[in-house]
Write a protein that holds these residues in place. Structure first.
Motif, mmCIF file in Angstrom:
data_model
loop_
_atom_site.group_PDB
_atom_site.id
_atom_site.type_symbol
_atom_site.label_atom_id
_atom_site.label_comp_id
_atom_site.label_asym_id
_atom_site.label_seq_id
_atom_site.Cartn_x
_atom_site.Cartn_y
_atom_site.Cartn_z
ATOM 1 N N GLU A 258 0.895 -1.174 0.112
ATOM 2 C CA GLU A 258 -0.001 0.048 0.065
ATOM 3 C C GLU A 258 0.772 1.217 0.029
ATOM 4 O O GLU A 258 0.667 2.143 -0.794
ATOM 5 N N ASN A 259 1.908 1.350 0.867
ATOM 6 C CA ASN A 259 2.579 2.494 0.960
ATOM 7 C C ASN A 259 3.524 2.729 -0.111
ATOM 8 O O ASN A 259 3.748 3.849 -0.712
ATOM 9 N N LEU A 260 4.196 1.833 -0.725
ATOM 10 C CA LEU A 260 5.137 1.720 -1.757
ATOM 11 C C LEU A 260 4.217 2.109 -3.232
ATOM 12 O O LEU A 260 4.461 2.964 -4.018
ATOM 13 N N SER A 261 3.004 1.546 -3.100
ATOM 14 C CA SER A 261 2.127 1.867 -4.467
ATOM 15 C C SER A 261 1.748 3.269 -4.176
ATOM 16 O O SER A 261 1.583 4.023 -5.423
ATOM 17 N N ALA A 262 1.501 4.034 -3.133
ATOM 18 C CA ALA A 262 1.361 5.455 -2.988
ATOM 19 C C ALA A 262 2.466 6.172 -3.432
ATOM 20 O O ALA A 262 2.384 7.318 -4.200
ATOM 21 N N SER A 263 3.595 5.607 -2.893
ATOM 22 C CA SER A 263 4.913 6.549 -3.313
ATOM 23 C C SER A 263 5.077 6.476 -4.847
ATOM 24 O O SER A 263 5.342 7.508 -5.512
ATOM 25 N N GLU A 264 5.058 5.247 -5.372
ATOM 26 C CA GLU A 264 5.098 5.179 -7.017
ATOM 27 C C GLU A 264 4.055 6.067 -7.688
ATOM 28 O O GLU A 264 4.303 6.682 -8.671
#
Length: 380
Positions: free
Chosen positions: A330-336
């Motif tokens: 979830e957090n990495l997808s938001a960063s990307e």
């Protein structure tokens, strides 16, 4: 200002501005239609490199979550089978306690031994048949090395921190069943005394094997016995870890043996030195043997309890791993997304500006082209 027709500077200026505005509008259209701010490396070279790295992590973590879920399924399959193993061992122990009472006659003890042997066969079947996707879980052969240890890739990276090893070696039901099988061990030193005619009985089944001469050693004895159809119908011969002769009854009962010359064909151990016969596994011929069986079963129940507790801990660990990986996704997808995705509102403003500039530039280019028409009036 001089009137020139070879170079229309005003038109060239308008055309250049129109080209820039049209290019910006095309890029805005691409971003709005794709939803991505970065569609090619030229849009943001550094951002592209970072976002592709984040994509690799997100994709790997999503697969890792599925791997961890498979790990939970494997553990649940093994633990579910061990639940039934526990029930079987508890029933065996109850029978052992029953056999420890001298109110039982030989027939009652034989019936107890028969049921225990049948239950032990079911333990062997569970140990040999419990599998996940074709991989046996409870016979000690799980894992690539065949040592009962299975590795699960629960992270996106290629290091040891991305793997969890599940050790199923302590849940080796096949070994548990084998160790509980009633075995009678005759010391290798007693083989010559047993002569060239050996007889064995489990109280119900008898076997007599005649040798051309007294066997030279235990391996030769084992080979000869296991080639005799009368013997192998009800018994199995093996060499134990100490090099002695080990006889197991297929009915799970206690085996005694001796020579065919034993008086009254009693099949007793009259020609074997006292203390040179040992028993392992579960025997119920008398109260002392029954107590030994209870002790052996207590050890196996404790072993299975420990294995189940360990499997429960593995399951909890894998479930926490799944939760952690999902949060990371979830957090990495938001960063990307912050790096690569288009801010639709902001891009729509840029598109509208470029669209207006393009329309204005087209109009001004037309006016610039018309401005040179004044030269024709001088040429009339």
């Amino acid at each position: 200002m001089g009137l020139r027709i070879n170079q229309n500077i005003a038109a060239q200026n308008a055309y250049r501005s129109l080209s820039v505005s049209d290019n910006q509008m095309s890029k805005s259209l691409e971003k709005l239609s794709s939803g991505f701010r970065i569609n090619r490396a030229a849009d943001d070279a550094a951002g592209l490199a970072i976002s592709e790295g984040l994509r690799s992590q997100v994709g790997g973590l999503k697969v890792a979550v599925r791997n961890a879920q498979d790990g939970v399924s494997v553990v649940q399959t093994a633990e579910g089978a061990l639940n039934e193993v526990h029930s079987i061992l508890q029933r065996m122990r109850d029978l052992g306690v029953q056999a420890g009472n001298d109110s039982n006659n030989d027939e009652a003890r034989a019936n107890i031994a028969t049921e225990v042997s049948s239950l032990n066969d079911e333990l062997k079947r569970i140990g040999n048949s419990t599998n996940f996707n074709g991989t046996n879980l409870l016979d000690g052969t799980a894992g690539a090395a065949g040592d009962g240890k299975m590795k699960f890739q629960v992270g996106a990276d290629g290091d040891a921190n991305s793997q969890i090893e599940v050790d199923l070696s302590s849940a080796n039901v096949k070994d548990i069943a084998d160790s509980l099988s009633a075995k009678t061990v005759f010391a290798a030193a007693d083989l010559p005394a047993m002569g060239n005619i050996m007889t064995f009985t489990d109280g119900t089944n008898n076997a007599s094997v005649t040798f051309a001469a007294a066997p030279a050693d235990v391996p030769a004895t084992v080979a000869a016995l296991n080639l005799d159809a009368d013997f192998t119908a009800n018994f199995v011969a093996a060499e134990d870890a100490d090099g002695n002769l080990e006889i197991t009854s297929r009915t799970g009962k206690e085996v005694t043996g001796g020579t065919a010359a034993v008086p009254d064909d009693t099949f007793g151990n009259t020609n074997v030195a006292a203390g040179d016969v040992t028993y392992s596994g579960m025997h119920f011929r008398n109260a002392d043997r029954a107590q030994d069986a209870i002790t052996a079963l207590d050890g196996k129940i404790s072993q299975v309890s420990t294995a189940r507790a360990q499997l429960g801990a593995y399951q909890n660990r894998l479930e926490h791993t799944i939760n952690n990986a999902n949060v990371a996704v979830e957090n990495l997808s938001a960063s990307e997304s912050r790096i690569r995705d288009t801010d639709m509102a902001q891009e729509m403003m840029s598109f509208t500006r470029s669209q207006i500039l393009t329309q204005a530039g087209t109009a001004m280019l037309s006016q610039a082209n018309q401005s040179q028409q004044g030269v024709l009036s001088l040429l009339r």
